[in-house]
Design a protein around this motif. Structure first.
Motif, PDB file in Angstrom:
ATOM      1  N   ARG A 285       7.464  -3.129   3.656  1.00  0.00           N
ATOM      2  CA  ARG A 285       6.143  -2.502   3.522  1.00  0.00           C
ATOM      3  C   ARG A 285       5.040  -3.551   3.641  1.00  0.00           C
ATOM      4  O   ARG A 285       4.049  -3.344   4.337  1.00  0.00           O
ATOM      5  CB  ARG A 285       6.067  -1.790   2.158  1.00  0.00           C
ATOM      6  CG  ARG A 285       4.749  -1.156   1.858  1.00  0.00           C
ATOM      7  CD  ARG A 285       4.721   0.295   2.294  1.00  0.00           C
ATOM      8  NE  ARG A 285       3.533   0.937   1.768  1.00  0.00           N
ATOM      9  CZ  ARG A 285       2.409   1.064   2.458  1.00  0.00           C
ATOM     10  NH1 ARG A 285       2.333   0.635   3.688  1.00  0.00           N
ATOM     11  NH2 ARG A 285       1.361   1.661   1.930  1.00  0.00           N
TER      12      ARG A 285
ATOM     13  N   CYS B 278       2.177  -4.130   6.704  1.00  0.00           N
ATOM     14  CA  CYS B 278       0.730  -4.207   6.458  1.00  0.00           C
ATOM     15  C   CYS B 278       0.148  -5.549   6.901  1.00  0.00           C
ATOM     16  O   CYS B 278      -1.052  -5.775   6.747  1.00  0.00           O
ATOM     17  CB  CYS B 278       0.438  -3.972   4.981  1.00  0.00           C
ATOM     18  SG  CYS B 278       0.710  -2.263   4.489  1.00  0.00           S
TER      19      CYS B 278
ATOM     20  N   GLU C 274      -0.287  -1.669  -5.038  1.00  0.00           N
ATOM     21  CA  GLU C 274      -0.106  -0.284  -4.590  1.00  0.00           C
ATOM     22  C   GLU C 274       0.126   0.640  -5.782  1.00  0.00           C
ATOM     23  O   GLU C 274      -0.391   1.753  -5.826  1.00  0.00           O
ATOM     24  CB  GLU C 274       1.050  -0.172  -3.600  1.00  0.00           C
ATOM     25  CG  GLU C 274       1.176   1.223  -3.040  1.00  0.00           C
ATOM     26  CD  GLU C 274       1.933   1.285  -1.731  1.00  0.00           C
ATOM     27  OE1 GLU C 274       2.361   2.386  -1.384  1.00  0.00           O
ATOM     28  OE2 GLU C 274       2.080   0.250  -1.060  1.00  0.00           O
TER      29      GLU C 274
ATOM     30  N   ASP D 109      -3.509   3.889   3.103  1.00  0.00           N
ATOM     31  CA  ASP D 109      -3.160   2.477   3.277  1.00  0.00           C
ATOM     32  C   ASP D 109      -4.395   1.596   3.093  1.00  0.00           C
ATOM     33  O   ASP D 109      -4.305   0.493   2.575  1.00  0.00           O
ATOM     34  CB  ASP D 109      -2.546   2.230   4.650  1.00  0.00           C
ATOM     35  CG  ASP D 109      -1.098   2.697   4.729  1.00  0.00           C
ATOM     36  OD1 ASP D 109      -0.514   3.004   3.666  1.00  0.00           O
ATOM     37  OD2 ASP D 109      -0.561   2.757   5.853  1.00  0.00           O
ATOM     38  N   ARG D 110      -5.539   2.090   3.502  1.00  0.00           N
ATOM     39  CA  ARG D 110      -6.778   1.341   3.328  1.00  0.00           C
ATOM     40  C   ARG D 110      -7.071   1.124   1.849  1.00  0.00           C
ATOM     41  O   ARG D 110      -7.442   0.028   1.430  1.00  0.00           O
ATOM     42  CB  ARG D 110      -7.931   2.092   3.991  1.00  0.00           C
ATOM     43  CG  ARG D 110      -9.254   1.387   3.890  1.00  0.00           C
ATOM     44  CD  ARG D 110     -10.374   2.221   4.550  1.00  0.00           C
ATOM     45  NE  ARG D 110     -11.648   1.548   4.448  1.00  0.00           N
ATOM     46  CZ  ARG D 110     -12.423   1.570   3.362  1.00  0.00           C
ATOM     47  NH1 ARG D 110     -12.038   2.232   2.284  1.00  0.00           N
ATOM     48  NH2 ARG D 110     -13.582   0.932   3.355  1.00  0.00           N
TER      49      ARG D 110
ATOM     50  N   MET E 176      -4.692  -1.489   0.543  1.00  0.00           N
ATOM     51  CA  MET E 176      -5.075  -2.837   0.974  1.00  0.00           C
ATOM     52  C   MET E 176      -6.317  -3.313   0.226  1.00  0.00           C
ATOM     53  O   MET E 176      -6.421  -4.492  -0.123  1.00  0.00           O
ATOM     54  CB  MET E 176      -5.308  -2.873   2.486  1.00  0.00           C
ATOM     55  CG  MET E 176      -4.032  -2.692   3.307  1.00  0.00           C
ATOM     56  SD  MET E 176      -2.729  -3.881   2.917  1.00  0.00           S
ATOM     57  CE  MET E 176      -3.466  -5.383   3.512  1.00  0.00           C
TER      58      MET E 176
ATOM     59  N   TYR F 256      -5.076  -4.427  -3.108  1.00  0.00           N
ATOM     60  CA  TYR F 256      -4.343  -5.691  -2.980  1.00  0.00           C
ATOM     61  C   TYR F 256      -5.311  -6.864  -2.847  1.00  0.00           C
ATOM     62  O   TYR F 256      -5.192  -7.865  -3.552  1.00  0.00           O
ATOM     63  CB  TYR F 256      -3.402  -5.640  -1.773  1.00  0.00           C
ATOM     64  CG  TYR F 256      -2.752  -6.970  -1.471  1.00  0.00           C
ATOM     65  CD1 TYR F 256      -1.718  -7.444  -2.267  1.00  0.00           C
ATOM     66  CD2 TYR F 256      -3.187  -7.760  -0.418  1.00  0.00           C
ATOM     67  CE1 TYR F 256      -1.130  -8.674  -2.014  1.00  0.00           C
ATOM     68  CE2 TYR F 256      -2.602  -8.983  -0.151  1.00  0.00           C
ATOM     69  CZ  TYR F 256      -1.574  -9.428  -0.951  1.00  0.00           C
ATOM     70  OH  TYR F 256      -1.006 -10.649  -0.696  1.00  0.00           O
TER      71      TYR F 256
END
Length: 155
Positions: free
Chosen positions: A59, A63, A86, A106-107, A110, A113
């Protein structure tokens, strides 16, 4: 018949095992791990389950978090931090949602993160600067002591 030389290292290991056997048995009877090293466990930069680790490694790689120069340990640490980010993104999405909660994109993951990485690196920088100030102060003390000794000469 050739006699093998006495193995002092093996004898020492056997002696240590005998000396600590009662202590280990006592810890196991109390429901504790046999040694304090086992109680400390693995470092938090690794996953306990290889399947879970493989999932998060894939994963994180998907990314684009890995650099080609990263070592396997650096990759595992990044994947572990990405998994934590996440998880935080999911928890905050579910906490703020009323009714049917939507999974974060996903944005969003990120973003979470990178925010966590900025916080981690800012703290690491703060600690490094504090240590640098301490090193500079101690270096100055040593330079002063050295100058005093040189000035005093061979008295």
């Amino acid at each position: 018949m050739s006699a093998r030389p006495f193995d002092f290292a093996a004898a020492g290991r056997r002696g240590a095992e005998r000396r600590w056997a009662a202590h280990r048995a006592q810890r196991l009877a109390a429901g504790l791990p046999a040694t304090t090293r086992e109680a400390q466990g693995r470092k938090p930069d690794r996953f306990d389950d290889p399947e879970v680790e493989r999932f998060w490694m894939q994963r994180a790689e998907a990314c684009g978090l890995f650099d080609e120069r990263d070592t396997s340990t650096q990759r595992r640490r990044k994947a572990h931090r990405f998994a934590a980010a996440e998880t935080d993104a999911y928890l905050s999405a579910f906490a703020t949602a009323s009714g049917a909660a939507a999974a974060p994109s996903d944005r969003d993951v990120m973003l979470a993160y990178h925010e966590r990485e900025i916080e981690r690196l800012t703290e690491a920088r703060r600690i490094a600067l504090r240590n640098a100030e301490t090193h500079l102060r101690v270096r100055g003390d040593h330079e002063k002591a050295l100058a005093d000794l040189i000035e005093a000469g061979a008295e």
